[in-house]
Design a protein around this motif. Structure first.
Motif, PDB file in Angstrom:
ATOM      1  N   PRO A  74       0.982  -1.165   0.032  1.00  0.00           N
ATOM      2  CA  PRO A  74      -0.207   0.038   0.054  1.00  0.00           C
ATOM      3  C   PRO A  74       0.685   1.250   0.080  1.00  0.00           C
ATOM      4  CG  PRO A  74      -0.876  -1.738   1.393  1.00  0.00           C
ATOM      5  CD  PRO A  74       0.079  -2.202   0.979  1.00  0.00           C
ATOM      6  N   ASP A  75       1.949   1.400   0.686  1.00  0.00           N
ATOM      7  CA  ASP A  75       2.756   2.433   0.546  1.00  0.00           C
ATOM      8  C   ASP A  75       3.553   2.540  -0.652  1.00  0.00           C
ATOM      9  OD1 ASP A  75       4.801   0.635   1.162  1.00  0.00           O
ATOM     10  OD2 ASP A  75       5.448   1.301   2.988  1.00  0.00           O
ATOM     11  N   GLU A 131      -1.822   3.418   1.306  1.00  0.00           N
ATOM     12  CA  GLU A 131      -1.870   3.207   2.868  1.00  0.00           C
ATOM     13  C   GLU A 131      -2.913   4.095   3.566  1.00  0.00           C
ATOM     14  OE1 GLU A 131      -0.782   1.418   6.243  1.00  0.00           O
ATOM     15  OE2 GLU A 131       0.175   0.760   4.209  1.00  0.00           O
TER      16      GLU A 131
END
Length: 283
Positions: free
Chosen positions: A235-236, A273
């Motif tokens: 997600p990041d 994220e």
């Protein structure tokens, strides 16, 4: 920068040039503009991903991404789809006319944090407009980044924006560019036929030391993110923009809230994220 003492006061900008990116009832028109007061450039500073409220006096204003990179000096570009009262009024304007510009607004893509990484941009339709400044910034600072991959699709060939630039990307070695159309109506089309998330899976970029940036219709973003996760992206490593629903641009009207976030102040740029636990973000 915008005058903090009166954030509602816009700059006046003169249209230097216009051209159509796409035809049709929901055509996209690009405006190249310069501030009427050249002193504005002494304080104006925007970064890829930021937006501005663009308007026509007597009609109103709407939020649009700034589709020019900070590396493109002494002018701004806005690529605007014709779809409502304000956009119809803006589309009536030509070179020599004046518009209002209030900004820059919102946050931006953290390109300084991405230095030394591979960058993959995944765009759909008018969603290529927020990606254009990212692409051009990286191209102007290519010694700071590794490989640049541009994936872009639209419904048909005529719906693809920035076609002269895309042709340059296809012909050069330093940028990997893949194009797609949902519907193939052209016998000479030599590229991918299918949806953008499917093009992503065909290219299958490695997540190792890579950032993926996607912009386009919410349903496209949803499936692009799903496929990025299948490819191993965390997600990041995934970024997108949420540009709908913004009205005032400075967090006063409350119209653009998504969950606990205000798109105009906390965004429009978000990492996945941040958004992964807010399902309405892609509704």
């Amino acid at each position: 920068m915008m005058d903090d003492s009166n954030p509602y006061l816009p700059y006046i900008a003169k249209i230097e040039e216009t051209w159509y990116e796409t035809p049709g009832d929901r055509c996209i028109k690009t405006f190249k503009v310069n501030f009427a007061d050249e002193k504005v450039w002494e304080t104006w500073s925007h970064k890829p991903g930021q937006c501005a409220m663009v308007g026509r006096l007597g009609v109103g204003e709407s939020m649009f991404c700034i589709s020019s990179s900070p590396t493109e000096k002494d002018y701004l570009r806005f690529s605007i789809m014709k779809m409502g009262k304000v956009t119809n009024a803006l589309h009536e304007l030509e070179a020599g006319d004046y518009i209002t510009v209030r900004g820059p607004l919102g946050n931006w893509f953290p390109l300084e944090e991405w230095e030394g990484k591979n960058i993959v941009t995944i765009g759909g339709g008018i969603g290529q407009a927020p990606l254009r400044p990212v692409i051009n910034y990286i191209r102007a600072n290519k010694e700071k980044y590794r490989n640049l991959t541009v994936l872009y699709g639209a419904r048909t060939r005529d719906d693809l924006c920035f076609q002269p630039e895309l042709q340059c990307f296809l012909e050069e070695e330093e940028t990997t560019c893949r194009l797609s159309v949902d519907v193939c109506e052209d016998k000479d089309w030599e590229h991918f036929v299918g949806f953008v998330p499917d093009l992503l899976m065909e290219v299958s970029p490695s997540p190792e030391n890579t950032i993926a940036v996607t912009c386009g219709p919410p349903i496209m973003i949803k499936f692009v993110i799903q496929n990025l996760e299948k490819l191993g992206f965390k997600p990041d490593q995934i970024y997108t923009t949420l540009e709908n629903r913004m009205k005032c641009g400075i967090g006063k009207c409350g119209r653009c809230n998504v969950g606990h976030l205000y798109v105009c102040k906390d965004g429009p740029v978000f990492s996945y994220e941040t958004l992964k636990d807010i399902p309405e973000a892609f509704a």
